[in-house]
Write an enzyme that holds these catalytic residues in place. Sequence first.
Site, PDB file in Angstrom:
ATOM      1  N   ASN A 269       0.868  -1.177   0.000  1.00 55.89           N
ATOM      2  CA  ASN A 269       0.000   0.000   0.000  1.00 55.89           C
ATOM      3  C   ASN A 269       0.907   1.229   0.000  1.00 55.89           C
ATOM      4  O   ASN A 269       1.462   1.585   1.032  1.00 55.89           O
ATOM      5  CB  ASN A 269      -0.890  -0.050   1.254  1.00 55.89           C
ATOM      6  CG  ASN A 269      -1.710   1.214   1.436  1.00 55.89           C
ATOM      7  OD1 ASN A 269      -1.784   2.056   0.532  1.00 55.89           O
ATOM      8  ND2 ASN A 269      -2.325   1.361   2.601  1.00 55.89           N
ATOM      9  N   TRP A 270       1.042   1.825  -1.162  1.00 51.37           N
ATOM     10  CA  TRP A 270       1.990   2.947  -1.288  1.00 51.37           C
ATOM     11  C   TRP A 270       1.478   4.224  -0.618  1.00 51.37           C
ATOM     12  O   TRP A 270       2.224   5.176  -0.434  1.00 51.37           O
ATOM     13  CB  TRP A 270       2.282   3.234  -2.765  1.00 51.37           C
ATOM     14  CG  TRP A 270       3.063   2.165  -3.465  1.00 51.37           C
ATOM     15  CD1 TRP A 270       3.481   0.969  -2.946  1.00 51.37           C
ATOM     16  CD2 TRP A 270       3.529   2.193  -4.830  1.00 51.37           C
ATOM     17  NE1 TRP A 270       4.171   0.263  -3.897  1.00 51.37           N
ATOM     18  CE2 TRP A 270       4.212   0.981  -5.052  1.00 51.37           C
ATOM     19  CE3 TRP A 270       3.417   3.123  -5.873  1.00 51.37           C
ATOM     20  CZ2 TRP A 270       4.795   0.687  -6.290  1.00 51.37           C
ATOM     21  CZ3 TRP A 270       3.996   2.822  -7.107  1.00 51.37           C
ATOM     22  CH2 TRP A 270       4.681   1.618  -7.303  1.00 51.37           C
ATOM     23  N   LYS A 271       0.205   4.258  -0.297  1.00 52.93           N
ATOM     24  CA  LYS A 271      -0.413   5.468   0.276  1.00 52.93           C
ATOM     25  C   LYS A 271      -0.101   6.668  -0.629  1.00 52.93           C
ATOM     26  O   LYS A 271       0.008   6.498  -1.839  1.00 52.93           O
ATOM     27  CB  LYS A 271       0.049   5.674   1.719  1.00 52.93           C
ATOM     28  CG  LYS A 271      -0.162   4.404   2.554  1.00 52.93           C
ATOM     29  CD  LYS A 271      -0.035   4.618   4.028  1.00 52.93           C
ATOM     30  CE  LYS A 271      -0.235   3.277   4.727  1.00 52.93           C
ATOM     31  NZ  LYS A 271      -0.232   3.385   6.176  1.00 52.93           N
TER      32      LYS A 271
ATOM     33  N   GLU B 292      -7.033   4.630   7.783  1.00 50.55           N
ATOM     34  CA  GLU B 292      -6.835   6.067   7.510  1.00 50.55           C
ATOM     35  C   GLU B 292      -8.076   6.662   6.858  1.00 50.55           C
ATOM     36  O   GLU B 292      -8.456   7.800   7.139  1.00 50.55           O
ATOM     37  CB  GLU B 292      -5.584   6.255   6.629  1.00 50.55           C
ATOM     38  CG  GLU B 292      -4.304   6.074   7.442  1.00 50.55           C
ATOM     39  CD  GLU B 292      -3.108   5.555   6.660  1.00 50.55           C
ATOM     40  OE1 GLU B 292      -3.106   5.637   5.420  1.00 50.55           O
ATOM     41  OE2 GLU B 292      -2.169   5.052   7.315  1.00 50.55           O
TER      42      GLU B 292
ATOM     43  N   GLY C  79       2.130   2.313  10.718  1.00 45.89           N
ATOM     44  CA  GLY C  79       3.077   3.418  10.563  1.00 45.89           C
ATOM     45  C   GLY C  79       3.746   3.835  11.869  1.00 45.89           C
ATOM     46  O   GLY C  79       4.384   4.881  11.943  1.00 45.89           O
TER      47      GLY C  79
ATOM     48  N   GLU D 217      -5.570  -5.030  10.466  1.00 44.32           N
ATOM     49  CA  GLU D 217      -4.590  -3.962  10.658  1.00 44.32           C
ATOM     50  C   GLU D 217      -4.905  -3.203  11.949  1.00 44.32           C
ATOM     51  O   GLU D 217      -5.719  -2.266  11.935  1.00 44.32           O
ATOM     52  CB  GLU D 217      -4.631  -2.982   9.484  1.00 44.32           C
ATOM     53  CG  GLU D 217      -4.253  -3.593   8.157  1.00 44.32           C
ATOM     54  CD  GLU D 217      -3.643  -2.562   7.216  1.00 44.32           C
ATOM     55  OE1 GLU D 217      -2.574  -2.835   6.680  1.00 44.32           O
ATOM     56  OE2 GLU D 217      -4.230  -1.474   7.046  1.00 44.32           O
TER      57      GLU D 217
ATOM     58  N   GLY E 278       2.738  -1.143   4.264  1.00 46.09           N
ATOM     59  CA  GLY E 278       2.785   0.283   3.941  1.00 46.09           C
ATOM     60  C   GLY E 278       4.206   0.732   3.683  1.00 46.09           C
ATOM     61  O   GLY E 278       4.781   0.486   2.618  1.00 46.09           O
ATOM     62  N   GLY E 279       4.805   1.375   4.677  1.00 45.43           N
ATOM     63  CA  GLY E 279       6.132   1.974   4.533  1.00 45.43           C
ATOM     64  C   GLY E 279       7.170   1.075   3.881  1.00 45.43           C
ATOM     65  O   GLY E 279       7.915   1.513   2.989  1.00 45.43           O
TER      66      GLY E 279
ATOM     67  N   SER F 143       3.185  -2.079  10.412  1.00 44.22           N
ATOM     68  CA  SER F 143       4.624  -2.102  10.704  1.00 44.22           C
ATOM     69  C   SER F 143       5.293  -3.445  10.396  1.00 44.22           C
ATOM     70  O   SER F 143       6.189  -3.886  11.116  1.00 44.22           O
ATOM     71  CB  SER F 143       4.886  -1.680  12.152  1.00 44.22           C
ATOM     72  OG  SER F 143       4.463  -0.329  12.340  1.00 44.22           O
TER      73      SER F 143
ATOM     74  N   HIS G 154      -9.650   0.990   4.783  1.00 47.53           N
ATOM     75  CA  HIS G 154      -8.377   1.250   5.471  1.00 47.53           C
ATOM     76  C   HIS G 154      -8.630   2.206   6.634  1.00 47.53           C
ATOM     77  O   HIS G 154      -9.425   3.138   6.517  1.00 47.53           O
ATOM     78  CB  HIS G 154      -7.353   1.844   4.502  1.00 47.53           C
ATOM     79  CG  HIS G 154      -5.979   1.887   5.100  1.00 47.53           C
ATOM     80  ND1 HIS G 154      -5.594   2.880   5.952  1.00 47.53           N
ATOM     81  CD2 HIS G 154      -4.932   1.028   5.013  1.00 47.53           C
ATOM     82  CE1 HIS G 154      -4.345   2.631   6.359  1.00 47.53           C
ATOM     83  NE2 HIS G 154      -3.929   1.514   5.793  1.00 47.53           N
TER      84      HIS G 154
END
Length: 253
Positions: A9-11, A97, A173, A167, A233-234, A212, A95
């Site tokens: 997930n590149w966000k 967010e 994150g 999640e 993600g990251g 994470s 998600h």
Amino acid sequence: MRRPFVAGNWKMHGTRAENAELIEALLLGLPGEVQVDIAVCPPFVYLWEVGRLLKDSSVALGAQSVCAEPLGAFTGEVSATMLKDVGVEYAIVGHSERRALYKEDDALVARKFVAAQSQGIVPILCVGETLEERESGQTMDVVSRQLSAVLDVAGVAAMRNAVVAYEPVWAIGTGKNATPEQAQEVHAHIRSAVAAQDATIAAGLRVLYGGSVKAGNAREIFAMPDVDGGLIGGASLKADEFLEICTAARPSG
Ligand code: PGA
């Protein structure tokens, strides 16, 4: 046997140049026999181009969201038909967010889930509790509620063509991942909630862990019996790291 799945997930990250570099490195680094389904989810504006870069590869294209409506006056939105048109195979829905920052509630998430499937796009349904909810012992209730909202609208059969991602919000994150045991406990709960309606569908449902995940902790999390891969993600923005995570998801370890 569930085939492991790892989705990046590149966000809201990337430029055309960075995306091209990342995809090139990913494709170069992938072994011939991957044994894992892999997808990347770039921002909408880059979907088409990243899709071209992935052409004929074993990496699939995913979107980070989808509009619940099929067509019309919805400024700023992107429909499932449009996503399908540019080669999208997966769409993240719910998600945390989007739930927290854009006030997407369970009902809207369920409609997005249905909208994605209406075009043959596989929804990746995200569920998970906040730290406060965990600390007050509500984790299973929250996850059950988020899951039921979709099951009630879409029906259990829809889970044949869906993926669930657990999640925990406190792990996203933050660098603070759930322990493998914490993840397993919730994953087993998700699977048994689906099994209560259809055991066969539950046995085939892929439940990913997200929050994470890094090269350094992926293997022990993915080793849990009900963890079928990850939503990353990251760490999905670095080719080496993402490749290591994909390798950690292989059934052979
Ligand atoms: P993270 O994000 O891996 O950066 O924690 C996961 C996600 O939000 O899907």
